[in-house]
Write a protein that holds these residues in place. Structure first.
Motif, PDB file in Angstrom:
ATOM      1  N   GLN A   1      44.692  25.260 -34.527  1.00  0.00           N
ATOM      2  CA  GLN A   1      45.502  25.136 -33.306  1.00  0.00           C
ATOM      3  C   GLN A   1      45.279  26.319 -32.370  1.00  0.00           C
ATOM      4  O   GLN A   1      45.188  26.154 -31.153  1.00  0.00           O
ATOM      5  N   SER A   2      45.151  27.505 -32.939  1.00  0.00           N
ATOM      6  CA  SER A   2      44.918  28.714 -32.133  1.00  0.00           C
ATOM      7  C   SER A   2      43.558  28.695 -31.448  1.00  0.00           C
ATOM      8  O   SER A   2      43.344  29.406 -30.472  1.00  0.00           O
ATOM      9  N   LEU A   3      42.646  27.886 -31.972  1.00  0.00           N
ATOM     10  CA  LEU A   3      41.288  27.817 -31.406  1.00  0.00           C
ATOM     11  C   LEU A   3      41.096  26.643 -30.450  1.00  0.00           C
ATOM     12  O   LEU A   3      40.008  26.466 -29.916  1.00  0.00           O
TER      13      LEU A   3
ATOM     14  N   ASP B   1      42.743  38.586 -32.835  1.00  0.00           N
ATOM     15  CA  ASP B   1      43.567  37.654 -32.058  1.00  0.00           C
ATOM     16  C   ASP B   1      44.161  36.569 -32.944  1.00  0.00           C
ATOM     17  O   ASP B   1      45.319  36.177 -32.774  1.00  0.00           O
ATOM     18  N   LEU B   2      43.375  36.076 -33.890  1.00  0.00           N
ATOM     19  CA  LEU B   2      43.849  35.016 -34.779  1.00  0.00           C
ATOM     20  C   LEU B   2      44.930  35.524 -35.731  1.00  0.00           C
ATOM     21  O   LEU B   2      45.889  34.800 -36.023  1.00  0.00           O
ATOM     22  N   VAL B   3      44.799  36.747 -36.199  1.00  0.00           N
ATOM     23  CA  VAL B   3      45.835  37.349 -37.048  1.00  0.00           C
ATOM     24  C   VAL B   3      47.140  37.428 -36.252  1.00  0.00           C
ATOM     25  O   VAL B   3      48.206  37.036 -36.739  1.00  0.00           O
ATOM     26  N   GLU B   4      47.051  37.910 -35.033  1.00  0.00           N
ATOM     27  CA  GLU B   4      48.236  38.027 -34.180  1.00  0.00           C
ATOM     28  C   GLU B   4      48.835  36.663 -33.853  1.00  0.00           C
ATOM     29  O   GLU B   4      50.047  36.470 -33.909  1.00  0.00           O
ATOM     30  N   ALA B   5      47.991  35.694 -33.540  1.00  0.00           N
ATOM     31  CA  ALA B   5      48.467  34.364 -33.148  1.00  0.00           C
ATOM     32  C   ALA B   5      49.140  33.618 -34.293  1.00  0.00           C
ATOM     33  O   ALA B   5      50.071  32.843 -34.075  1.00  0.00           O
ATOM     34  N   THR B   6      48.673  33.833 -35.510  1.00  0.00           N
ATOM     35  CA  THR B   6      49.191  33.078 -36.651  1.00  0.00           C
ATOM     36  C   THR B   6      50.258  33.814 -37.449  1.00  0.00           C
ATOM     37  O   THR B   6      50.965  33.203 -38.240  1.00  0.00           O
TER      38      THR B   6
ATOM     39  N   ASN C   1      44.454  37.248 -45.554  1.00  0.00           N
ATOM     40  CA  ASN C   1      44.759  35.825 -45.674  1.00  0.00           C
ATOM     41  C   ASN C   1      44.046  35.019 -44.589  1.00  0.00           C
ATOM     42  O   ASN C   1      43.448  33.976 -44.872  1.00  0.00           O
ATOM     43  N   VAL C   2      44.098  35.496 -43.363  1.00  0.00           N
ATOM     44  CA  VAL C   2      43.427  34.810 -42.254  1.00  0.00           C
ATOM     45  C   VAL C   2      41.924  34.754 -42.516  1.00  0.00           C
ATOM     46  O   VAL C   2      41.295  33.704 -42.346  1.00  0.00           O
ATOM     47  N   SER C   3      41.349  35.859 -42.941  1.00  0.00           N
ATOM     48  CA  SER C   3      39.907  35.897 -43.216  1.00  0.00           C
ATOM     49  C   SER C   3      39.514  34.907 -44.303  1.00  0.00           C
ATOM     50  O   SER C   3      38.489  34.225 -44.202  1.00  0.00           O
ATOM     51  N   ARG C   4      40.326  34.803 -45.333  1.00  0.00           N
ATOM     52  CA  ARG C   4      40.045  33.865 -46.430  1.00  0.00           C
ATOM     53  C   ARG C   4      40.055  32.419 -45.912  1.00  0.00           C
ATOM     54  O   ARG C   4      39.167  31.632 -46.225  1.00  0.00           O
ATOM     55  N   HIS C   5      41.053  32.077 -45.091  1.00  0.00           N
ATOM     56  CA  HIS C   5      41.138  30.723 -44.559  1.00  0.00           C
ATOM     57  C   HIS C   5      40.024  30.442 -43.544  1.00  0.00           C
ATOM     58  O   HIS C   5      39.489  29.329 -43.501  1.00  0.00           O
ATOM     59  N   LEU C   6      39.667  31.435 -42.767  1.00  0.00           N
ATOM     60  CA  LEU C   6      38.545  31.263 -41.831  1.00  0.00           C
ATOM     61  C   LEU C   6      37.254  30.998 -42.592  1.00  0.00           C
ATOM     62  O   LEU C   6      36.437  30.166 -42.181  1.00  0.00           O
ATOM     63  N   GLN C   7      37.072  31.686 -43.698  1.00  0.00           N
ATOM     64  CA  GLN C   7      35.879  31.482 -44.527  1.00  0.00           C
ATOM     65  C   GLN C   7      35.840  30.040 -45.057  1.00  0.00           C
ATOM     66  O   GLN C   7      34.797  29.392 -45.037  1.00  0.00           O
ATOM     67  N   THR C   8      36.976  29.523 -45.509  1.00  0.00           N
ATOM     68  CA  THR C   8      37.046  28.149 -46.021  1.00  0.00           C
ATOM     69  C   THR C   8      36.729  27.143 -44.917  1.00  0.00           C
ATOM     70  O   THR C   8      35.957  26.198 -45.127  1.00  0.00           O
TER      71      THR C   8
END
Length: 111
Positions: free
Chosen positions: A32-34, A43-48, A54-61
């Protein structure tokens, strides 16, 4: 409703795996942030509201599933939605949920 041909077992497994990747609220927040375009990890860490790890792990997936693409610029990594069907899928699901909830609310409303 259009007629669809049945999927074989291998195809059903692929579809199930795709939905499994999307069945995580943080991943949906990231997607949704993208919707508005490319963003970096900070930016994604701040937005979510997630942690960097945690954000990096989900981005990798999401990247491994070919839903997102990434590019590196210096020390920063930028992500974008790479699968054009993802916004359409989200729109379909959200629209369906909105209709369903409206009907439920209509049934609960006093007459």
């Amino acid at each position: 409703m259009p007629k669809h041909r049945p999927l074989n077992e291998d195809a059903l497994q692929l579809v199930a795996a795709r939905f499994a990747v999307l069945a995580e609220p943080m991943r949906l927040r990231l997607i949704q942030s993208l919707f508005e375009g490319e963003r970096n990890v900070t930016d994604l860490v701040e937005a979510t509201g997630g942690t960097q790890a945690n954000v990096s792990r989900h981005l990798q997936t999401l990247t491994a599933a070919h839903i997102l693409a990434r590019r590196k610029e210096g020390l920063q990594v930028f992500y974008r939605i790479s699968d054009p069907t993802i916004p359409k899928l989200c729109e379909l699901v959200c629209g369906s949920l909105e209709k369903s909830l409206s009907r439920q609310i209509g049934h609960l409303a006093p007459n």
